[in-house]
Design an enzyme around this catalytic site. Structure first.
Site, PDB file in Angstrom:
ATOM      1  N   LYS A  35       0.888  -1.162   0.146  1.00  0.00           N
ATOM      2  CA  LYS A  35       0.021   0.191   0.005  1.00  0.00           C
ATOM      3  C   LYS A  35       0.804   1.097  -0.134  1.00  0.00           C
ATOM      4  CE  LYS A  35      -0.236  -0.018   5.015  1.00  0.00           C
ATOM      5  NZ  LYS A  35      -1.373   0.031   6.277  1.00  0.00           N
ATOM      6  N   TYR A 258      15.935  30.420   5.356  1.00  0.00           N
ATOM      7  CA  TYR A 258      14.893  31.238   6.168  1.00  0.00           C
ATOM      8  C   TYR A 258      15.008  31.650   7.513  1.00  0.00           C
ATOM      9  CZ  TYR A 258      12.774  30.691   1.672  1.00  0.00           C
ATOM     10  OH  TYR A 258      12.363  30.753   0.031  1.00  0.00           O
TER      11      TYR A 258
END
Length: 363
Positions: A35, A258
């Protein structure tokens, strides 16, 4: 075509070796859990690689994943690991995929759809022994099974449950195994079902199977043990890589990335690497001592990981230059380490690697 900035090397030989470890750990057959894009490794390619390995089922989360496996030309049986909803069931019956049943209503609709097609649909009963996500509770289960067996177009070939805490709570898990086997006995024993299954990767590695003849390895197939003490037996399947795109020297007192979370304390040679959280690398490792691997050594990430890039201190790393290959995680930088620094789990790291990261398959 230009070479990729970020790519994941998927070692299919390692995948098969890990399957062998699963086979050694517990008797019986395996349901390979594929999955979520085979835990981010590539659904179609992983299914094709395992299709010749005598897998009993591929375990998927939904019909879309099942359809992709079939469209890839793989005919191994499909098992739907969770509850289905009404609008999915007609396709499940038409393609004769195997659902797990959690309610009388669900079973009734599957029976009606199978009757309309003149087939007997093979199904498994899901039993809730503590996960709380789906399945029948143990109370009155013998009577429930008797009702279900009257549905002429269903063949109840399996019984399964799921372990919520096998990697965290051994005492609870041992009690869960005991409860599951008591439930099985109350239903007439293992001989009543073709398939009996409970163990995921942690259950497979750390516990006795008892009457189970089918296991559901997931994470361990992809090279990671959810339990301490077993990692050395497994082989790395995914190595996430990138490249140095720029190397510059910054003066002391210069901010990096940042928010100026990191400011240089000395003249610092900084390499920019062409991967970031837009590729699935967790931003939460920023400022927590995460490293990458360049030219045979660990080197620290500086400041905040950005969407498309990260910066690394290469001051003491010799002649690092543009185009150099960078291991983001793999055999030298364990993905478990990245997950821990990012305050998350390996499952989330693997499944979060985004489509723009090219998967390259090595056999």
């Amino acid at each position: 075509m230009s070479p990729p900035r970020a790519w994941a090397e998927i070692d299919l030989g390692a995948l098969r070796r890990n399957l062998s470890v699963a086979r050694e750990a517990i008797g019986g057959a395996q349901m390979a859990v594929v999955k979520a894009g085979a835990y981010g490794h590539g659904l179609e390619e992983i299914a094709r690689a395992l299709a010749t390995e005598d897998i009993a089922f591929f375990g998927v989360a939904n019909v879309g994943e099942a359809r992709r496996i079939r469209n890839a030309g793989v005919d191994t049986r499909i098992y739907l690991l969770g509850a289905t909803w009404a609008e999915e069931r007609e396709e499940i019956v038409a393609r004769e995929w195997t659902p797990c049943i959690s309610s009388i209503e669900e079973a009734g609709q599957f029976n009606r759809l199978a009757a309309a097609r003149g087939i007997r649909l093979k199904v498994h009963l899901a039993v809730d022994t503590g996960m709380g996500r789906g399945g029948f509770v143990a109370e009155n289960l013998p009577e429930t099974l008797a009702l279900l067996e009257r549905l002429e177009h269903l063949e109840i070939e399996g019984l399964g449950s799921h372990l919520p805490s096998a990697d965290e709570d051994r005492d609870f898990t041992l009690r869960q195994f005991e409860e599951f086997h008591a439930i099985l006995a109350s239903l007439g024993g293992a001989s009543r079902f073709k398939w009996v299954h409970l163990a995921n990767s942690a259950g497979l590695l750390g516990y006795s199977a008892g009457d189970c003849n089918l296991s559901r390895p997931g994470l361990m197939l992809y090279g990671i043990s959810p339990l301490d003490g077993f990692q050395a037996r497994l082989s790395t399947v995914m190595t996430l890589k990138s490249r140095v795109t720029l190397v510059r020297t910054l003066p002391a007192g210069h901010g990096v990335s940042y928010g100026r979370q990191f400011v240089t304390r000395r003249e610092t040679r900084v390499a920019t690497i062409g991967i970031g959280y837009g590729d699935g690398y967790p931003r939460h490792v920023s400022g927590k001592g995460a490293d990458v691997w360049i030219r045979g050594r660990r080197l620290p990430i500086l400041g905040r990981v950005t969407m498309d890039q990260m910066m690394v201190d290469v001051t003491d790393a010799g002649d690092v230059c543009e185009g150099d290959e960078v291991e983001i995680f793999g055999p030298n930088i364990p993905v478990t380490e990245i997950a821990a620094k990012g305050e998350t789990i390996v499952w989330e790291i693997f499944t979060g690697i985004t489509p723009r990261v090219m998967r390259c398959y090595l056999d």
